[in-house]
Design a protein around this motif. Sequence first.
Motif, short mmCIF file in Angstrom:
data_model
loop_
_atom_site.label_atom_id
_atom_site.label_comp_id
_atom_site.label_asym_id
_atom_site.label_seq_id
_atom_site.Cartn_x
_atom_site.Cartn_y
_atom_site.Cartn_z
N GLU A 69 -25.47 -11.86 15.24
CA GLU A 69 -25.69 -11.96 13.80
C GLU A 69 -24.96 -10.81 13.12
OE1 GLU A 69 -29.48 -11.27 10.94
OE2 GLU A 69 -29.82 -12.39 12.77
N LYS A 70 -24.17 -11.13 12.09
CA LYS A 70 -23.46 -10.06 11.42
C LYS A 70 -24.35 -9.36 10.39
CE LYS A 70 -21.08 -13.29 8.35
NZ LYS A 70 -19.80 -13.69 7.80
N GLU A 71 -23.95 -8.17 10.02
CA GLU A 71 -24.73 -7.34 9.12
C GLU A 71 -24.39 -7.64 7.66
OE1 GLU A 71 -26.59 -4.21 10.00
OE2 GLU A 71 -26.71 -4.99 12.02
N GLY A 72 -25.28 -7.25 6.76
CA GLY A 72 -24.99 -7.26 5.35
C GLY A 72 -25.30 -8.55 4.60
N GLY A 73 -26.02 -9.47 5.21
CA GLY A 73 -26.37 -10.70 4.53
C GLY A 73 -27.66 -10.58 3.73
N PRO A 85 -29.30 -19.32 10.96
CA PRO A 85 -28.39 -18.32 10.40
C PRO A 85 -27.74 -18.75 9.08
CG PRO A 85 -28.07 -18.47 12.75
CD PRO A 85 -29.01 -19.59 12.36
N TYR A 98 -23.83 -14.34 2.60
CA TYR A 98 -22.96 -13.17 2.73
C TYR A 98 -21.99 -13.09 1.55
CZ TYR A 98 -24.68 -12.97 7.50
OH TYR A 98 -25.49 -12.89 8.59
#
Length: 87
Positions: free
Chosen positions: A1-5, A80, A85
């Motif tokens: 999972e990427k950051e900043g969402g 997700p 984002y």
Amino acid sequence: EKEGGFLALSIVCPHLGCSVLWDETKQQFDCPCHSSAFDQHGIVLSSPAPRPLDYFPVIIGEGKVMVDLGQKTKRKNFEPSQITYAV
């Protein structure tokens, strides 16, 4: 999972409608009425809550993050794709 969402969760427990509170120490939302608990994505960690916290669409545009409170969505699980984002 990427950051900043961004994920905008309802504070209303889906069990009986009490307001959940974020517990910074435990890193979870707790319901003071019947001890349901939810993680940072609103997923049920402990019952009696029957499903995750509802969520609202997040719109990012013109340097602003907005939440559409008129479009509350009930869900059976976390996906997700529910996270927004900035582009």
